[in-house]
Motif scaffolding. Structure first.
Motif, PDB file in Angstrom:
ATOM      1  N   ARG A 112      79.704  56.795  44.213  1.00 40.72           N
ATOM      2  CA  ARG A 112      80.367  56.961  45.512  1.00 40.72           C
ATOM      3  C   ARG A 112      79.839  58.167  46.278  1.00 40.72           C
ATOM      4  O   ARG A 112      79.975  58.243  47.502  1.00 40.72           O
ATOM      5  N   LEU A 113      79.217  59.130  45.580  1.00 40.88           N
ATOM      6  CA  LEU A 113      78.634  60.281  46.262  1.00 40.88           C
ATOM      7  C   LEU A 113      77.500  59.878  47.188  1.00 40.88           C
ATOM      8  O   LEU A 113      77.152  60.615  48.115  1.00 40.88           O
ATOM      9  N   CYS A 114      76.893  58.720  46.944  1.00 42.57           N
ATOM     10  CA  CYS A 114      75.764  58.259  47.745  1.00 42.57           C
ATOM     11  C   CYS A 114      76.193  57.343  48.887  1.00 42.57           C
ATOM     12  O   CYS A 114      75.332  56.855  49.631  1.00 42.57           O
ATOM     13  N   ALA A 115      77.475  57.069  49.025  1.00 35.82           N
ATOM     14  CA  ALA A 115      77.929  56.228  50.136  1.00 35.82           C
ATOM     15  C   ALA A 115      77.489  56.857  51.453  1.00 35.82           C
ATOM     16  O   ALA A 115      77.628  58.077  51.636  1.00 35.82           O
ATOM     17  N   PRO A 116      76.937  56.073  52.374  1.00 34.34           N
ATOM     18  CA  PRO A 116      76.383  56.643  53.615  1.00 34.34           C
ATOM     19  C   PRO A 116      77.460  57.054  54.613  1.00 34.34           C
ATOM     20  O   PRO A 116      77.565  56.514  55.712  1.00 34.34           O
ATOM     21  N   VAL A 117      78.253  58.004  54.198  1.00 36.97           N
ATOM     22  CA  VAL A 117      79.217  58.668  55.070  1.00 36.97           C
ATOM     23  C   VAL A 117      78.931  60.153  54.950  1.00 36.97           C
ATOM     24  O   VAL A 117      77.947  60.550  54.363  1.00 36.97           O
ATOM     25  N   ALA A 118      79.791  60.998  55.503  1.00 33.34           N
ATOM     26  CA  ALA A 118      79.550  62.451  55.461  1.00 33.34           C
ATOM     27  C   ALA A 118      79.737  62.950  54.041  1.00 33.34           C
ATOM     28  O   ALA A 118      80.821  63.342  53.636  1.00 33.34           O
TER      29      ALA A 118
END
Length: 573
Positions: A112-118
């Motif tokens: 989830r750290l790589c999800a393309p959000v901030a």
């Protein structure tokens, strides 16, 4: 369940800090980490010890993990690139019915750290360390290019793609494989953003308000009520077992956080008159002594503040010229900023910043090589003239809207105007500032030329990387490098430093080269170093408060107690 650790009462925090996002995967350095410790758990964490001269305060200890992997317990391979982590039994999610936390939940948390959000700055640390995580990160961004995509897009990618170097052998056993040896892996896996994540989070966009409303806990407390921007209430997690948690206790009936913008004077008054127990998101000096550090102790300095240039928006404009950036650097009177910080009431130790890595940290350079601390508007004007930017230069600066941050902004704006630069200041609350910075980058909305930010070390040893990698490599929108600075030369030097982890002399030399190159490029302006080594204000009911280095010397809410009213009156403090 054994619940004899509780002593009761509602702890009341009050202050101006934002209450979002609750999602640990978006945890940037923020006051919220003090609260996340109550409902999230990582493989490793820090014990409640406040004196960093004691190794127990700055070295991670097992949390979800049963032990820190080493060659002695067969958790660390001979190549120092393969870790086997066994999970502690008895840790449960507050689901219906309660469910054990598994190695698969830890894998999900890292994905989830790589999800393309901030995302948090730690993402770049991990993608350059864990085998295959950089490729997973790039593929994730390509598959879900729109951060507003529905939750299914995020869940589908995570559930059909793996990080090659992170996998669960079974529910209780996790394997992590590295690109190269990394002495700081355990430190990285103790960061709040690496918390385990339950499968229920697949139903929500990471960092969304919907997820905040459905936060799950595996710690001593859980989210009972959340009004974004106004109030947060935590209550005991009924499935938490103190026997499965080596570092936390639960001594309270509830924790209440109220957003209050009355300023330092108003918050101080509310604590002194008994309407609140602790400040929230604002540093206020108190009278309760901390253990005296050893002579020469200098751990814990933050780069606070620094001004980041929006290089993505500069195009071929004036800020693309390094001479202009150097001119602005020369103009600012850092001594005046230090005086403002010293008079703020926070009680911090303050010194002028002439580098990126603070003194006392690995690879810190000798002081005195930076710009004149008192500012030099004449020299700044000369550089602007040389660059052909000595007429009509207009800049917009975004900065936190707190009292001290606003006073500093007016100070450096006045310095820049003495050099002939017109400055527009935009003071923003935490949510607004985060949105503005997260909207930066090629093709995104702009609206700022410089941003006032701060950055603290995420761990306290072997940590030049904790400053230089997130600040000097192109990261994610909204992170510590929102202006998009990054060059192949810097990236190569960062990689060289990471490859030299087992040769301290070569490693420190490489980090020093990174710092010198970046300081010459001037992608941001270091202004002050500050350390929060100071007594913190607290109400008369608060007992057993431990100011933890890993929390920026904020108090550990998982161990403090509240005195009964009679006791607090008889024995204030």
């Amino acid at each position: 369940m054994n619940d004899d650790t509780r002593s009761g009462g509602t702890l009341r925090l009050r202050g101006p800090a934002d209450l979002e996002p609750l999602d640990a995967a978006l945890a940037q350095q923020s006051p919220a980490d003090q609260l996340r410790r109550l409902w999230t758990r990582q493989l490793f964490t820090y014990a409640p010890v406040e004196n960093p001269d004691q190794w127990q305060a700055v070295e991670p200890v097992p949390d979800l993990a049963a032990a820190v992997p080493s060659t002695y317990n067969a958790g660390l391979g001979a190549s120092h690139t393969s870790y086997v982590v066994h999970l502690r039994p008895g840790v449960l999610w507050d689901t219906e019915p309660a469910r054990a936390v598994t190695a698969h939940d830890v894998v999900r948390g890292l994905k989830r750290l790589c999800a393309p959000v901030a995302r948090p700055a730690a993402t770049s640390h991990l993608t350059s360390t864990i085998r295959g995580m950089a490729g997973f990160d790039a593929a994730y961004a390509a598959a879900v290019p729109d951060p507003a995509s529905d939750a299914q897009a995020f869940a589908d990618f995570q559930n059909t793609h793996d990080i090659p170097g992170v996998f669960a052998l079974d529910d209780e056993t996790l394997v992590i494989e590295l690109v190269r040896p990394a002495l700081d892996l355990v430190d990285l896996l103790a960061l709040p953003c690496t918390a385990a994540a339950p499968v229920e989070y697949d139903a929500f966009v990471p960092g969304s308000g919907e997820l905040s409303a459905h936060t799950r806990s595996n710690g001593p407390y859980r989210v009972a009520a959340h009004e974004p921007g106004a109030r947060l209430r935590l209550e005991p997690n009924p499935v938490w077992n103190p026997e499965s948690d080596p570092v936390r206790a639960r001594n309270l009936d509830a924790v209440e956080v109220t957003v209050d913008h009355s300023g330092a004077a108003g918050i101080t008054e509310s604590i002194l008159n008994g309407d609140a127990d602790l400040p929230w998101g604002i540093e206020l000096a108190g009278s309760h002594p901390l253990p005296a550090p050893e002579p020469g102790h200098r751990l814990g300095y933050s780069l606070d503040p620094y001004l980041a240039f929006n290089l993505d928006a500069a195009g071929d404009g004036p800020l693309s010229d390094v001479r202009v950036r150097r001119a602005l650097d020369r103009a600012i009177d850092r001594r005046a900023l230090a005086e403002i910080a010293a008079a703020s009431g926070a009680g911090t130790s303050v010194r002028v910043a002439d580098a990126i890595v603070p003194p006392g940290n690995d690879a810190a350079r000798e002081p005195g090589a930076g710009p004149a601390p008192g500012g030099d508007p004449a020299a700044a004007r000369a550089l602007l003239a040389e660059a052909g930017a000595d007429s009509g230069l207009e800049l917009t600066v975004v900065h936190p809207a707190g009292e001290t941050e606003t006073a500093m902004a007016h100070s450096y704006a006045a310095d820049l105007e003495k050099a002939g630069v017109s400055v527009t200041l935009r003071g923003l609350g935490p949510s607004s500032l985060r949105r503005v910075l997260a909207g930066s980058g090629p093709g995104r909305s702009q609206g700022w030329d410089l941003a006032a930010l701060s950055w603290s070390p995420s761990w306290f040893h072997e940590n030049a990387r904790a400053f230089l990698q997130p600040l000097c490599s192109r990261g994610v929108p909204g992170g510590p490098n929102p202006g998009g600075y990054g060059t192949p030369e810097v990236d190569e030097l960062v990689d060289r430093a990471l490859r030299s982890v087992e040769d301290p002399e070569r490693r420190d030399a490489a980090w020093s080269e990174v710092e010198e190159l970046v300081l010459d490029d001037v992608p941001f302006l270091p202004l002050l170093f500050q350390t929060p080594w100071a007594p913190r204000l607290r109400g008369t009911r608060v007992r057993d408060a431990v100011a933890m280095p890993s929390l920026g010397f904020s108090y550990d809410l998982a161990t403090l107690r509240l005195a009964a009213e009679e006791e607090s009156l008889e024995n204030p403090g």
